[in-house]
Design a protein around this motif. Structure first.
Motif, PDB file in Angstrom:
ATOM      1  N   ARG A  41       0.962  -1.127   0.216  1.00 32.55           N
ATOM      2  CA  ARG A  41       0.118  -0.072  -0.029  1.00 32.55           C
ATOM      3  C   ARG A  41       0.882   1.139   0.146  1.00 32.55           C
ATOM      4  NH1 ARG A  41      -0.053   2.100   5.238  1.00 32.55           N
ATOM      5  NH2 ARG A  41       0.918   0.607   6.763  1.00 32.55           N
ATOM      6  N   MET A  42       0.176   2.474  -0.308  1.00 34.75           N
ATOM      7  CA  MET A  42       1.158   3.820  -0.448  1.00 34.75           C
ATOM      8  C   MET A  42       1.165   4.156   0.937  1.00 34.75           C
ATOM      9  SD  MET A  42       0.391   6.961  -2.703  1.00 34.75           S
ATOM     10  CE  MET A  42      -1.146   7.517  -2.164  1.00 34.75           C
ATOM     11  N   ALA A  43       2.244   4.720   1.201  1.00 36.85           N
ATOM     12  CA  ALA A  43       2.303   5.346   2.568  1.00 36.85           C
ATOM     13  C   ALA A  43       1.509   6.506   3.117  1.00 36.85           C
ATOM     14  CB  ALA A  43       4.009   6.093   2.765  1.00 36.85           C
ATOM     15  N   GLU A  87       1.607   8.811   4.948  1.00 33.73           N
ATOM     16  CA  GLU A  87       2.211  10.199   5.374  1.00 33.73           C
ATOM     17  C   GLU A  87       2.682  10.797   3.896  1.00 33.73           C
ATOM     18  OE1 GLU A  87       4.060   7.400   6.242  1.00 33.73           O
ATOM     19  OE2 GLU A  87       3.388   7.219   8.184  1.00 33.73           O
ATOM     20  N   ARG A  88       2.679  10.280   2.825  1.00 37.07           N
ATOM     21  CA  ARG A  88       2.787  10.726   1.476  1.00 37.07           C
ATOM     22  C   ARG A  88       2.086  11.873   1.185  1.00 37.07           C
ATOM     23  NH1 ARG A  88       4.110   7.618  -4.152  1.00 37.07           N
ATOM     24  NH2 ARG A  88       3.994   9.553  -5.482  1.00 37.07           N
ATOM     25  N   ASP A  89       2.779  12.988   0.721  1.00 34.62           N
ATOM     26  CA  ASP A  89       2.017  14.111   0.366  1.00 34.62           C
ATOM     27  C   ASP A  89       2.271  14.603  -1.065  1.00 34.62           C
ATOM     28  OD1 ASP A  89       1.204  16.689   0.016  1.00 34.62           O
ATOM     29  OD2 ASP A  89       2.451  17.812   1.543  1.00 34.62           O
ATOM     30  N   ASP A  90       1.645  14.137  -2.069  1.00 34.92           N
ATOM     31  CA  ASP A  90       1.726  14.285  -3.426  1.00 34.92           C
ATOM     32  C   ASP A  90       1.847  15.546  -3.920  1.00 34.92           C
ATOM     33  OD1 ASP A  90       1.654  11.458  -3.938  1.00 34.92           O
ATOM     34  OD2 ASP A  90      -0.598  11.379  -4.224  1.00 34.92           O
ATOM     35  N   GLU A  91       0.992  16.349  -3.238  1.00 37.09           N
ATOM     36  CA  GLU A  91       1.159  18.076  -3.689  1.00 37.09           C
ATOM     37  C   GLU A  91       2.762  18.248  -3.493  1.00 37.09           C
ATOM     38  OE1 GLU A  91      -1.694  20.117  -1.811  1.00 37.09           O
ATOM     39  OE2 GLU A  91      -3.521  18.788  -2.743  1.00 37.09           O
ATOM     40  N   VAL A 107       5.359  16.778  -3.347  1.00 37.07           N
ATOM     41  CA  VAL A 107       6.333  16.179  -4.383  1.00 37.07           C
ATOM     42  C   VAL A 107       6.267  16.881  -5.656  1.00 37.07           C
ATOM     43  CG1 VAL A 107       6.719  13.907  -5.713  1.00 37.07           C
ATOM     44  CG2 VAL A 107       6.303  13.890  -3.219  1.00 37.07           C
ATOM     45  N   GLU A 108       4.892  17.209  -6.104  1.00 35.32           N
ATOM     46  CA  GLU A 108       4.854  17.991  -7.357  1.00 35.32           C
ATOM     47  C   GLU A 108       5.408  19.160  -7.314  1.00 35.32           C
ATOM     48  OE1 GLU A 108       3.726  16.886 -10.292  1.00 35.32           O
ATOM     49  OE2 GLU A 108       3.311  14.795  -9.477  1.00 35.32           O
ATOM     50  N   HIS A 161       7.862  20.019  -5.640  1.00 38.66           N
ATOM     51  CA  HIS A 161       9.612  20.023  -5.700  1.00 38.66           C
ATOM     52  C   HIS A 161      10.152  19.581  -7.125  1.00 38.66           C
ATOM     53  CE1 HIS A 161      10.664  20.898  -1.503  1.00 38.66           C
ATOM     54  NE2 HIS A 161       9.572  20.185  -1.202  1.00 38.66           N
ATOM     55  N   ILE A 185      13.669  17.267  -2.139  1.00 41.53           N
ATOM     56  CA  ILE A 185      13.210  17.025  -0.776  1.00 41.53           C
ATOM     57  C   ILE A 185      14.092  16.976   0.249  1.00 41.53           C
ATOM     58  CG2 ILE A 185      11.515  16.309   0.878  1.00 41.53           C
ATOM     59  CD1 ILE A 185       9.833  15.776  -1.683  1.00 41.53           C
TER      60      ILE A 185
END
Length: 61
Positions: free
Chosen positions: A34-36, A38-42, A44-45, A47, A54
C-alpha cells in the motif's frame, strides 16, 4: 532487476534466471502493498516542478 544486472555487468539473464539468482541469495522482490499514509503528493509535485530535492531541503542525502 534484469535490466540492472545487464547494465552493471554487461550480462543477460532471463526473468526466470534473475528470480533464481535472487532466491539463491535469499533475496526477494520487494513491493509495497500500500502507499504510505504520510505521502504528500502535492509537495512532491511542487519540488519536481521547482527542480529542488526534498532531501536537500532537510540536509539529508
Amino acid at each position: 532487476m534484469r535490466t540492472l544486472i545487464g547494465r552493471l555487468f554487461h550480462f543477460s539473464y532471463t526473468v526466470v534466471g534473475t528470480w533464481r539468482l535472487l532466491k539463491r541469495h535469499d533475496w526477494s522482490w520487494q513491493q509495497p502493498t500500500r502507499m504510505a499514509i504520510e505521502r504528500d503528493d502535492e509537495a512532491v509535485e511542487r519540488h519536481l516542478a521547482a527542480g529542488t530535492s526534498i532531501a536537500a531541503e532537510h540536509d539529508a542525502w
